[in-house]
Design a protein around this motif. Structure first.
Motif, mmCIF file in Angstrom:
data_model
loop_
_atom_site.group_PDB
_atom_site.id
_atom_site.type_symbol
_atom_site.label_atom_id
_atom_site.label_comp_id
_atom_site.label_asym_id
_atom_site.label_seq_id
_atom_site.Cartn_x
_atom_site.Cartn_y
_atom_site.Cartn_z
ATOM 1 N N MET A 1 28.995 17.328 58.631
ATOM 2 C CA MET A 1 29.980 16.575 57.866
ATOM 3 C C MET A 1 29.653 16.700 56.381
ATOM 4 S SD MET A 1 30.760 13.666 55.947
ATOM 5 C CE MET A 1 29.276 12.687 56.127
ATOM 6 N N HIS B 1 30.327 9.568 60.105
ATOM 7 C CA HIS B 1 31.708 10.055 60.140
ATOM 8 C C HIS B 1 31.859 11.272 61.049
ATOM 9 C CE1 HIS B 1 32.594 7.069 57.316
ATOM 10 N NE2 HIS B 1 32.946 7.781 56.262
ATOM 11 N N TRP B 2 30.789 12.040 61.207
ATOM 12 C CA TRP B 2 30.837 13.218 62.074
ATOM 13 C C TRP B 2 31.174 12.860 63.519
ATOM 14 C CZ3 TRP B 2 27.683 13.310 66.316
ATOM 15 C CH2 TRP B 2 26.583 12.446 66.312
ATOM 16 N N THR C 1 34.620 17.681 58.701
ATOM 17 C CA THR C 1 33.674 17.822 59.801
ATOM 18 C C THR C 1 33.852 19.206 60.413
ATOM 19 O OG1 THR C 1 33.833 15.457 60.277
ATOM 20 C CG2 THR C 1 32.893 16.866 61.994
ATOM 21 N N HIS D 1 36.442 13.668 53.805
ATOM 22 C CA HIS D 1 35.323 14.443 54.329
ATOM 23 C C HIS D 1 35.844 15.539 55.252
ATOM 24 C CE1 HIS D 1 35.685 11.505 57.729
ATOM 25 N NE2 HIS D 1 35.279 12.532 58.474
ATOM 26 N N VAL E 1 27.123 19.719 64.748
ATOM 27 C CA VAL E 1 28.186 19.115 63.946
ATOM 28 C C VAL E 1 27.684 18.925 62.522
ATOM 29 C CG1 VAL E 1 29.893 17.271 63.810
ATOM 30 C CG2 VAL E 1 28.832 17.797 66.011
#
Length: 352
Positions: free
Chosen positions: A307, A272-273, A347, A345, A305
Motif C-alpha cells: 500500500m 488500508h491494504w 494497493t 492510496h 500486498v
C-alpha cells in the motif's frame, strides 16, 4: 447484536470514517457522521450528517438518538462532550481515547502492562526539558502530549544547546529519547464484544517526513521475529481496556526486541491494504465488532500486498495506475490538495 438496517454513528468526518461507512453499507447498515467540519468526505458516502461543534450537547444528543451504536474515526475526539450520548453505547470505550490522547498517559499505561516504550520524561518547563535531555540524552524528540499527528507538534533536539535555544510552546510536552531501529511495524487487532481477538498480518511501515508512505506484507523475517511479543502486548492493552473494535499499536523493531511507539484506538492507515489484501478488511471487522457480529478471517487474500499513500498535491496519472490490474486505487474525495495531506492510496496485490 445491532441488526443490519440500524444506524452506526461515526464521530469524525475524514477518510477513515468514509471507509468505515463504505464497509458498513456492504453489511446493510446506515451511517450517521458527526463532525465540526463542513467538508466531510465521510458524509459524502453516509446516510446522514450532523455538522456541529464537539461541545454542542443538544446536537450530540440528537445525533445519538438516531444511532444504535457509536464509534470514532480518529482518536482526538474530545471525551467530555461524549456524556451527551446518554445510554447509546460507544465502542471502543472512551477510556481508550483518554489514554491515547495524552502521550504521557499512553506510555505509562503501556509500561505498566510490561511494554517497552522509548525512554521518556514529562516536560512542563525549560528546566524540565534540560533535565530530560541530561537524563535521557540527545538526540531526542520533544512532542506535544496532545493533538500531534503525522509529524506535527514535534521538535528534534540534537543537543543540550538545541534544547536551551528552543522557545517552548504553552502546552504540556513530553521528551522522548531516540530509538535505534532497523524497521517500523504495526500490530492491528480486532476484538469482539465476546472477547474474541483476531490479528492482521503486521506490515513493514515506511515513513517519509513523519507521514506513513508505504506498508507491505509479508514483512521481512527479522521483523516477523518481533511480532509475537508485540502481539502479546497489544492483546494485554485490548483486554485491560475491555476494548471492542480495531486497535492499532505501532512499534520500532530493534536489536533488543519491539519498542512501543504509540497506539491508535481506531482503524489505521497502515491497515488500508486489508481492503483488498485480507479476507476481511480492518473496516469490515471493526463494523462487525462494534455491532456484536462474529469477526471475519484476517488471512491474506494474496501472496504479497503493498500500500502506498498518495500524499500532497503531486500530479498522478490515474489512467496509468488503473491500467495495471494489480493496482487498486482509493481516492478520498478531498477537494483541496496540499503538502502533507493524504489524498488517497494505491494497493497492489501479488497473486502468483
Amino acid at each position: 447484536m445491532i441488526a443490519p438496517g440500524e444506524t452506526i454513528g461515526i464521530l469524525g468526518g475524514g477518510q477513515l470514517g468514509r471507509m468505515i461507512a463504505m464497509a458498513a453499507a456492504q453489511l446493510g447498515y446506515r451511517c450517521h457522521i458527526y463532525a465540526p467540519e463542513t467538508d466531510s468526505v465521510a458524509a459524502d458516502v453516509s446516510a446522514a450528517f450532523t455538522c456541529a461543534e464537539w461541545d454542542d450537547a443538544e446536537a450530540m444528543a440528537a445525533f445519538a438518538a438516531d444511532c444504535a451504536v457509536v464509534t470514532y474515526e480518529f482518536e482526538n475526539v474530545p471525551v467530555g462532550p461524549l456524556s451527551a450520548l446518554g445510554t447509546v453505547v460507544a465502542h471502543p470505550h472512551p477510556r481508550a481515547l483518554e489514554i491515547a490522547q495524552d502521550r504521557l498517559s499512553e506510555k505509562r499505561f503501556v509500561s505498566d502492562l510490561g511494554g517497552t516504550p522509548a525512554p521518556f520524561a514529562p516536560v512542563d518547563s525549560k528546566l524540565d526539558l534540560m533535565a530530560a535531555v541530561s537524563g535521557i540524552g540527545a538526540p531526542g524528540i520533544l512532542k506535544t502530549r496532545r493533538d500531534g499527528y503525522d509529524g506535527k507538534g514535534q521538535w528534534r533536539i540534537g543537543s543540550a544547546d538545541d534544547a536551551s535555544a528552543l522557545d517552548l510552546p504553552d502546552t504540556a510536552l513530553i521528551y522522548e529519547g531516540f530509538v535505534t531501529f532497523f524497521a517500523e511495524f504495526s500490530v492491528i487487532l480486532c476484538r469482539g464484544t465476546d472477547g474474541d481477538i483476531r490479528f492482521f498480518d503486521s506490515a513493514r511501515n515506511v515513513h517519509e517526513n513523519g507521514i506513513l508512505a508505504f506498508s507491505g506484507v509479508p514483512a521481512p523475517a527479522n521483523l516477523l521475529e518481533q511480532v509475537p511479543a508485540a502481539r502479546a502486548l497489544a492483546a494485554k492493552v485490548a483486554e485491560a481496556l475491555d476494548y471492542v473494535g480495531v486497535l492499532t499499536l505501532e512499534f520500532f523493531a530493534t536489536e533488543n526486541g519491539p519498542v512501543f511507539n504509540e497506539m491508535a484506538p481506531r482503524v489505521h492507515n497502515s491497515g488500508h491494504w486489508t481492503i483488498e489484501g485480507s479476507v476481511t478488511s480492518q473496516f469490515e471487522n471493526h463494523v462487525r465488532a462494534i455491532c456484536g457480529l462474529p469477526l471475519g478471517s484476517t488471512g491474506l487474500a494474496a501472496r504479497a500486498v503493498e500500500m502506498r499513500n498518495l500524499i500532497g498535491d503531486e500530479a498522478h496519472d490515474w489512467a496509468t495506475i488503473l491500467s495495471d490490474p494489480a493496482n487498486h486505487l482509493h481516492l478520498y474525495g478531498k477537494a483541496a490538495a496540499r503538502p502533507g495531506r493524504k489524498m488517497g492510496h494505491v494497493t497492489r496485490l501479488t497473486l502468483d
